[in-house]
Design a protein around this motif. Sequence first.
Motif, mmCIF file in Angstrom:
data_model
loop_
_atom_site.group_PDB
_atom_site.id
_atom_site.type_symbol
_atom_site.label_atom_id
_atom_site.label_comp_id
_atom_site.label_asym_id
_atom_site.label_seq_id
_atom_site.Cartn_x
_atom_site.Cartn_y
_atom_site.Cartn_z
ATOM 1 N N ILE A 204 58.024 30.984 107.120
ATOM 2 C CA ILE A 204 57.125 31.252 106.148
ATOM 3 C C ILE A 204 56.683 32.563 105.671
ATOM 4 O O ILE A 204 56.753 32.855 104.555
ATOM 5 N N ALA A 205 56.547 33.149 106.639
ATOM 6 C CA ALA A 205 56.130 34.723 106.111
ATOM 7 C C ALA A 205 57.411 35.397 105.584
ATOM 8 O O ALA A 205 57.283 36.196 104.584
ATOM 9 N N ASN A 206 58.492 35.178 105.919
ATOM 10 C CA ASN A 206 59.897 35.479 105.229
ATOM 11 C C ASN A 206 60.122 35.042 103.831
ATOM 12 O O ASN A 206 60.425 35.812 103.017
ATOM 13 N N PHE A 207 59.719 33.882 103.630
ATOM 14 C CA PHE A 207 59.618 33.248 102.441
ATOM 15 C C PHE A 207 58.837 33.828 101.400
ATOM 16 O O PHE A 207 59.350 34.083 100.260
ATOM 17 N N ILE A 208 57.712 33.968 101.871
ATOM 18 C CA ILE A 208 56.675 34.852 101.039
ATOM 19 C C ILE A 208 57.065 36.032 100.776
ATOM 20 O O ILE A 208 56.802 36.876 99.845
ATOM 21 N N ALA A 209 57.636 36.843 101.936
ATOM 22 C CA ALA A 209 58.198 38.313 101.602
ATOM 23 C C ALA A 209 59.288 38.474 100.306
ATOM 24 O O ALA A 209 59.309 39.176 99.542
ATOM 25 N N GLN A 210 60.339 37.250 100.653
ATOM 26 C CA GLN A 210 60.987 37.394 99.652
ATOM 27 C C GLN A 210 60.508 37.055 98.009
ATOM 28 O O GLN A 210 60.851 37.662 97.236
ATOM 29 N N MET A 211 59.590 36.136 98.120
ATOM 30 C CA MET A 211 58.938 35.823 96.673
ATOM 31 C C MET A 211 58.326 36.940 96.097
ATOM 32 O O MET A 211 58.277 37.237 95.046
ATOM 33 N N LYS A 212 57.740 37.951 97.053
ATOM 34 C CA LYS A 212 56.960 39.223 96.649
ATOM 35 C C LYS A 212 57.830 40.041 96.084
ATOM 36 O O LYS A 212 57.319 40.875 95.062
ATOM 37 N N GLN A 213 59.125 40.140 96.231
ATOM 38 C CA GLN A 213 59.940 41.036 95.602
ATOM 39 C C GLN A 213 60.215 40.873 94.184
ATOM 40 O O GLN A 213 60.097 41.661 93.338
ATOM 41 N N SER A 214 59.959 39.579 93.571
ATOM 42 C CA SER A 214 59.881 39.510 92.046
ATOM 43 C C SER A 214 58.589 39.024 91.604
ATOM 44 O O SER A 214 58.461 38.944 90.472
ATOM 45 N N ASN A 215 57.731 38.640 92.707
ATOM 46 C CA ASN A 215 56.400 38.034 92.295
ATOM 47 C C ASN A 215 55.477 39.025 93.187
ATOM 48 O O ASN A 215 54.872 38.010 94.039
ATOM 49 N N PRO A 216 54.978 40.099 92.890
ATOM 50 C CA PRO A 216 54.090 40.641 94.188
ATOM 51 C C PRO A 216 52.750 40.217 94.121
ATOM 52 O O PRO A 216 52.162 40.236 95.266
ATOM 53 N N LEU A 217 52.270 39.542 93.132
ATOM 54 C CA LEU A 217 50.818 38.874 93.250
ATOM 55 C C LEU A 217 50.882 37.644 93.616
ATOM 56 O O LEU A 217 49.773 36.815 93.886
ATOM 57 N N LEU A 218 51.924 36.966 93.847
ATOM 58 C CA LEU A 218 52.297 35.542 94.169
ATOM 59 C C LEU A 218 51.681 34.647 93.392
ATOM 60 O O LEU A 218 50.896 33.704 93.784
ATOM 61 N N VAL A 219 51.673 34.725 92.161
ATOM 62 C CA VAL A 219 51.350 33.894 91.010
ATOM 63 C C VAL A 219 52.264 32.392 90.969
ATOM 64 O O VAL A 219 53.123 32.352 91.117
ATOM 65 N N THR A 220 51.203 31.515 91.108
ATOM 66 C CA THR A 220 51.905 30.388 90.799
ATOM 67 C C THR A 220 52.152 29.770 89.380
ATOM 68 O O THR A 220 51.247 30.238 88.630
ATOM 69 N N ASP A 221 53.414 29.415 89.079
ATOM 70 C CA ASP A 221 53.804 28.922 87.550
ATOM 71 C C ASP A 221 54.215 27.486 87.706
ATOM 72 O O ASP A 221 55.137 27.350 88.278
ATOM 73 N N LEU A 222 53.505 26.753 87.151
ATOM 74 C CA LEU A 222 53.726 25.381 86.905
ATOM 75 C C LEU A 222 54.950 25.053 86.427
ATOM 76 O O LEU A 222 55.608 23.665 86.695
ATOM 77 N N THR A 223 55.499 25.881 85.583
ATOM 78 C CA THR A 223 56.853 25.543 84.891
ATOM 79 C C THR A 223 58.052 26.102 85.865
ATOM 80 O O THR A 223 59.115 26.029 85.494
ATOM 81 N N ARG A 224 57.774 26.778 86.929
ATOM 82 C CA ARG A 224 59.037 27.486 87.868
ATOM 83 C C ARG A 224 59.735 26.055 88.391
ATOM 84 O O ARG A 224 59.436 25.207 88.806
ATOM 85 N N ARG A 225 61.259 26.466 88.605
ATOM 86 C CA ARG A 225 61.811 25.580 89.079
ATOM 87 C C ARG A 225 62.447 26.133 90.322
ATOM 88 O O ARG A 225 62.354 27.148 90.285
ATOM 89 N N SER A 226 62.898 25.402 91.342
ATOM 90 C CA SER A 226 63.393 25.934 92.739
ATOM 91 C C SER A 226 64.585 26.845 92.395
ATOM 92 O O SER A 226 65.434 26.664 91.458
#
Length: 226
Positions: A204-226
């Motif tokens: 999970i920590a690695n997943f979040i670290a990867q997400m931060k690369q393009s989304n540093p504030l970890l914003v949730t977007d309900l329209t996001r797709r996998s």
Amino acid sequence: MFQQNQMEMTREEYESKFNADDAVGWISIDQQLAKVYPQKEPRHYGPLCGLHYMAGGTDPIDGINVYDREDPVHYHLTTYGMSQLYYSPDQLGQDFSKWGFEFTFRIAPFEEDEGDPFWAMQVFNNLARYVYSSGRWFEENQFIPAKGPIRLNTDTEIVGFVTSLDPELGKIATPHGEVSFIQLIGVTEKELNDIMEHANTDYIANFIAQMKQSNPLLVTDLTRRS
């Protein structure tokens, strides 16, 4: 107000500095928020049921702030209710303040909300009820299945959460103990299934670290797709 190491405050110092009318933990949270938002006033919402939990209300969350953000545009929600908010000399110097955390959530504006995401505030309360009833608290690098869309009756692939320290708020020391700001981050069904298959904090920590690369504030977007 808290110039010294708060974990080392004596009972005498506590009782001389505060009285029974002071929301000591609430003040500590406000001070941390003021560092991120020094000149910005949030929209503040009290208990959704209208009555504070300690007074017999059904909503464990006593208050929620909503801040407007840019770059990227999103709402930043923060709670008051999972840590020891009010005057309590007996709680002085604990390792953790009550449950030791407060929830945060960053959500991109969603057209159907027509303003602030009140559904997310109900998510906070539902998770808080789980904590109070089960005795299990939330920490970073956990996953939470929602058993459906996180916003009910919504066409979205976001069906669960992972948790992380809020990138800006982190954790603080208060007179009642440590408080971590635990951010909920929406994940899709495919992402959630992968996380549940591995079921460990490192993944999970690695997943979040990867997400931060393009989304540093970890914003949730309900329209996001996998």
